[in-house]
Design a protein around this motif. Structure first.
Motif, PDB file in Angstrom:
ATOM      1  N   VAL A 291      64.768  36.772 -15.881  1.00 27.43           N
ATOM      2  CA  VAL A 291      63.450  36.189 -16.153  1.00 27.43           C
ATOM      3  C   VAL A 291      63.220  36.076 -17.656  1.00 27.43           C
ATOM      4  CG1 VAL A 291      60.966  36.540 -15.914  1.00 27.43           C
ATOM      5  CG2 VAL A 291      62.482  36.996 -13.971  1.00 27.43           C
ATOM      6  N   ASP A 292      63.583  37.122 -18.392  1.00 30.33           N
ATOM      7  CA  ASP A 292      63.392  37.104 -19.840  1.00 30.33           C
ATOM      8  C   ASP A 292      64.210  35.998 -20.495  1.00 30.33           C
ATOM      9  OD1 ASP A 292      62.490  38.519 -22.411  1.00 30.33           O
ATOM     10  OD2 ASP A 292      64.669  38.501 -22.632  1.00 30.33           O
ATOM     11  N   SER A 293      65.473  35.863 -20.096  1.00 30.99           N
ATOM     12  CA  SER A 293      66.321  34.822 -20.687  1.00 30.99           C
ATOM     13  C   SER A 293      65.817  33.428 -20.328  1.00 30.99           C
ATOM     14  CB  SER A 293      67.768  34.997 -20.219  1.00 30.99           C
ATOM     15  OG  SER A 293      68.381  36.094 -20.857  1.00 30.99           O
ATOM     16  N   ALA A 294      65.411  33.252 -19.067  1.00 24.15           N
ATOM     17  CA  ALA A 294      64.941  31.938 -18.639  1.00 24.15           C
ATOM     18  C   ALA A 294      63.662  31.535 -19.362  1.00 24.15           C
ATOM     19  CB  ALA A 294      64.716  31.930 -17.133  1.00 24.15           C
ATOM     20  N   ARG A 295      62.757  32.512 -19.563  1.00 23.94           N
ATOM     21  CA  ARG A 295      61.485  32.191 -20.216  1.00 23.94           C
ATOM     22  C   ARG A 295      61.608  32.131 -21.737  1.00 23.94           C
ATOM     23  NH1 ARG A 295      58.056  29.775 -20.045  1.00 23.94           N
ATOM     24  NH2 ARG A 295      56.344  31.060 -20.832  1.00 23.94           N
ATOM     25  N   MET A 296      62.168  33.180 -22.338  1.00 23.77           N
ATOM     26  CA  MET A 296      62.109  33.335 -23.791  1.00 23.77           C
ATOM     27  C   MET A 296      63.267  32.637 -24.506  1.00 23.77           C
ATOM     28  SD  MET A 296      59.340  34.925 -23.829  1.00 23.77           S
ATOM     29  CE  MET A 296      59.249  35.158 -25.600  1.00 23.77           C
ATOM     30  N   ARG A 297      64.425  32.600 -23.892  1.00 22.10           N
ATOM     31  CA  ARG A 297      65.577  32.014 -24.569  1.00 22.10           C
ATOM     32  C   ARG A 297      65.810  30.551 -24.188  1.00 22.10           C
ATOM     33  NH1 ARG A 297      66.481  37.403 -23.894  1.00 22.10           N
ATOM     34  NH2 ARG A 297      67.417  38.504 -25.665  1.00 22.10           N
ATOM     35  N   LEU A 298      65.468  30.217 -22.936  1.00 21.33           N
ATOM     36  CA  LEU A 298      65.675  28.843 -22.475  1.00 21.33           C
ATOM     37  C   LEU A 298      64.368  28.077 -22.324  1.00 21.33           C
ATOM     38  CD1 LEU A 298      68.452  29.576 -19.821  1.00 21.33           C
ATOM     39  CD2 LEU A 298      68.756  28.548 -22.082  1.00 21.33           C
ATOM     40  N   GLY A 299      63.237  28.772 -22.309  1.00 21.02           N
ATOM     41  CA  GLY A 299      61.943  28.114 -22.283  1.00 21.02           C
ATOM     42  C   GLY A 299      61.580  27.460 -20.979  1.00 21.02           C
ATOM     43  N   TYR A 300      62.118  27.942 -19.862  1.00 22.11           N
ATOM     44  CA  TYR A 300      61.746  27.359 -18.569  1.00 22.11           C
ATOM     45  C   TYR A 300      60.310  27.762 -18.237  1.00 22.11           C
ATOM     46  CZ  TYR A 300      66.794  26.677 -18.056  1.00 22.11           C
ATOM     47  OH  TYR A 300      68.103  26.300 -18.251  1.00 22.11           O
ATOM     48  N   PRO A 301      59.563  26.898 -17.564  1.00 21.50           N
ATOM     49  CA  PRO A 301      58.156  27.194 -17.270  1.00 21.50           C
ATOM     50  C   PRO A 301      57.995  28.435 -16.404  1.00 21.50           C
ATOM     51  CG  PRO A 301      58.662  24.877 -16.886  1.00 21.50           C
ATOM     52  CD  PRO A 301      59.963  25.561 -17.100  1.00 21.50           C
ATOM     53  N   LEU A 302      56.926  29.177 -16.637  1.00 21.93           N
ATOM     54  CA  LEU A 302      56.655  30.388 -15.864  1.00 21.93           C
ATOM     55  C   LEU A 302      56.516  30.065 -14.382  1.00 21.93           C
ATOM     56  CD1 LEU A 302      55.985  33.405 -15.744  1.00 21.93           C
ATOM     57  CD2 LEU A 302      53.588  32.814 -16.209  1.00 21.93           C
ATOM     58  N   ALA A 303      55.903  28.928 -14.064  1.00 23.56           N
ATOM     59  CA  ALA A 303      55.718  28.556 -12.658  1.00 23.56           C
ATOM     60  C   ALA A 303      57.046  28.379 -11.944  1.00 23.56           C
ATOM     61  CB  ALA A 303      54.898  27.258 -12.570  1.00 23.56           C
ATOM     62  N   VAL A 304      58.084  27.963 -12.675  1.00 25.61           N
ATOM     63  CA  VAL A 304      59.410  27.779 -12.082  1.00 25.61           C
ATOM     64  C   VAL A 304      60.167  29.097 -12.027  1.00 25.61           C
ATOM     65  CG1 VAL A 304      61.660  26.647 -12.366  1.00 25.61           C
ATOM     66  CG2 VAL A 304      59.544  25.365 -12.750  1.00 25.61           C
ATOM     67  N   THR A 305      60.224  29.812 -13.143  1.00 28.04           N
ATOM     68  CA  THR A 305      61.018  31.048 -13.176  1.00 28.04           C
ATOM     69  C   THR A 305      60.469  32.111 -12.236  1.00 28.04           C
ATOM     70  OG1 THR A 305      59.733  31.837 -15.074  1.00 28.04           O
ATOM     71  CG2 THR A 305      61.768  30.651 -15.539  1.00 28.04           C
ATOM     72  N   SER A 306      59.141  32.216 -12.153  1.00 31.98           N
ATOM     73  CA  SER A 306      58.547  33.251 -11.308  1.00 31.98           C
ATOM     74  C   SER A 306      58.750  32.979  -9.826  1.00 31.98           C
ATOM     75  CB  SER A 306      57.054  33.385 -11.602  1.00 31.98           C
ATOM     76  OG  SER A 306      56.382  32.160 -11.313  1.00 31.98           O
ATOM     77  N   LEU A 307      59.052  31.744  -9.473  1.00 35.15           N
ATOM     78  CA  LEU A 307      59.311  31.395  -8.073  1.00 35.15           C
ATOM     79  C   LEU A 307      60.804  31.314  -7.781  1.00 35.15           C
ATOM     80  CD1 LEU A 307      58.355  30.392  -5.275  1.00 35.15           C
ATOM     81  CD2 LEU A 307      58.366  28.076  -6.214  1.00 35.15           C
ATOM     82  N   VAL A 308      61.548  30.591  -8.612  1.00 35.61           N
ATOM     83  CA  VAL A 308      62.941  30.273  -8.283  1.00 35.61           C
ATOM     84  C   VAL A 308      63.853  31.487  -8.438  1.00 35.61           C
ATOM     85  CG1 VAL A 308      64.917  28.819  -8.868  1.00 35.61           C
ATOM     86  CG2 VAL A 308      62.612  27.852  -8.875  1.00 35.61           C
TER      87      VAL A 308
END
Length: 432
Positions: A291-308
């Motif tokens: 989750v940290d890498s997807a949000r902070m390093r890759l910038g994926y939206p919270l709505a996507v990372t928190s679900l997918v």
């Protein structure tokens, strides 16, 4: 109380105990074979029934557990897909990636094993040591194979351990449950989950005796076959590891092509994920860093990372189809069987279904449950699975790295397909 707690030592995990039993069994068997072959054969004959009993105990749980896992897996996927467009996109991405990994394994595993030298005398001794059948039944023609996919009697299919028809019936049953009233569906699913959970308890009991069963199996094999047996198992481990590493590397290509990622940035973001995955051998333990890498390093939206990402940990294991297919291909290699395109295609399709239903199970618990349906559907014997289970701990490190890498890759694809890209992902990962 503090001193008591401090004085307690954590026990060895089941994989560690199994690996120690494997090494001890191999050492005792090889020493007996080297110094007293006649006594080695006598000892192998004495311990062989112990290994066989343990293997039978594992096999007895497979039919009800596989049926329950498929039914629950289908309904879990249906529930996830019903939660919205992003979830439906994620399910499709998972299925496509599983199909691609299975297809890659179906091509690469037989090709790789065809390059490995095969000793007929060694293989014959191995089959005798594990009491596997000398000859395999003839492969049915395409017409007979198609006719037998759907069972005329589901109970008979279960009684005969005909795994492919049983899985097909469980799929029909699972999809049928999604179409009835929610209250009745919930009651039935609760009963199916209870059945599956009960079988998992039984499997854990059997795995408690796994060191004894593995010790007996490996001792019997090494006492009869000698040190050459270790080279054969080495080929199996090497094949698994090579495929897992190859799939992990191919995921970078998928991320660039399907998720629009830049290779260097994506590689940097995956490094902490892969480090945790390799050290813990657990996708669930790696979820926070994913989750940290997807949000902070890759910038994926919270709505996507928190679900997918939680969905991926619950439903998606990209290394599972390659594992099932490599196991079956290795057994086919042992028997000198050339697998047909129909057999390999069946293995790919079945591995997708089985893998999505068994993601929540620990590796040692799921090995027999998930590999037996694929192996048996290809007309291959399941007796070698007991020995292969013992060495599964070694390539599992690479499998977990592949699984977590695929989870982040799938999240990137869903983020791009959903059109919800963040504007802030270009920050240097070192600054996060």
């Amino acid at each position: 109380m503090t001193s008591d707690a401090a004085g307690k030592r954590p026990g060895l995990s089941t994989p560690a105990r199994v690996l120690i039993a494997l090494l001890l069994g191999a050492a005792v068997g090889l020493l007996l074979a080297a110094f007293d072959p006649a006594r080695a054969t006598q000892v192998a004959d004495a311990v062989q029934p112990i290994g066989r009993l343990w293997l039978n105990a594992l096999q007895m749980t497979v039919v009800p557990l596989v049926a329950a896992l498929v039914v629950v897996g289908i309904n879990s996927a249906a529930d996830a897909a019903a939660s919205g467009r992003t979830a439906r996109t994620a399910i499709v991405v998972f299925l496509v990636l599983l199909a691609l990994s299975g297809t890659f394994a179906a091509i690469a595993a037989p090709t790789f094993l065809s390059l490995v030298p095969r000793d007929e005398a060694l293989i014959a001794s191995f089959r005798a040591a594990i009491q596997a059948p000398e000859n395999l039944p003839e492969t049915a023609g395409i017409g007979a194979w198609l006719a037998n996919i759907i069972p005329s009697n589901a109970i008979a299919a279960a009684a005969n351990s005909a795994m492919l028809p049983l899985v097909v019936f469980a799929m029909f049953f699972g999809f049928g449950l999604t179409r009835i009233e929610p209250e009745r569906r919930a009651r039935m699913l609760e009963m199916v989950r209870t059945l599956g959970d009960t079988m998992i308890v039984v499997v854990r009991w059997v795995l408690w005796a796994a060191p004894l069963g593995v010790f007996a199996l490996v001792l019997a094999v090494c006492a009869r076959v000698g040190i050459d047996m270790l080279s054969a198992l080495g080929y199996y481990i090497l094949t698994q590891c090579v495929l897992y590493i190859s799939i992990t590397l191919l995921l970078y290509v998928v991320a660039v092509v399907a998720a629009g990622e830049r290779p260097a940035r994506f590689a940097r973001a995956l490094l902490p994920v892969q480090a945790i995955a390799a050290s813990t051998q657990s996708s669930l333990a790696s979820l926070p860093v994913m989750v940290d890498s997807a949000r902070m390093r890759l910038g994926y939206p919270l709505a996507v990372t928190s679900l997918v990402l939680p969905m991926a940990v619950s439903l998606f294991r990209i290394a599972s189809p390659p594992q099932y297919i490599v196991v079956a291909c290795f057994i086919a290699w042992m028997y000198g069987v050339d697998l047909t395109a129909v057999q390999l295609g069946t293995a790919v399709a079945l591995s997708i279904v089985v893998s999505m239903g068994s993601v929540g199970l620990p590796g040692q618990v799921s090995f027999m449950t998930t590999n037996m349906p694929v192996t048996q559907s290809m007309g291959l014997p399941v007796e070698p699975l007991g020995v292969l289970l013992a060495v599964d701990t070694i390539p599992d490190v690479f499998a977990t790295v592949a699984n977590t890498s695929a989870d982040v890759t799938a999240t990137g694809i869903v983020a791009r397909r959903s059109g919800a890209a963040d504007a802030s992902p270009d920050a240097d990962p070192g600054s996060a």
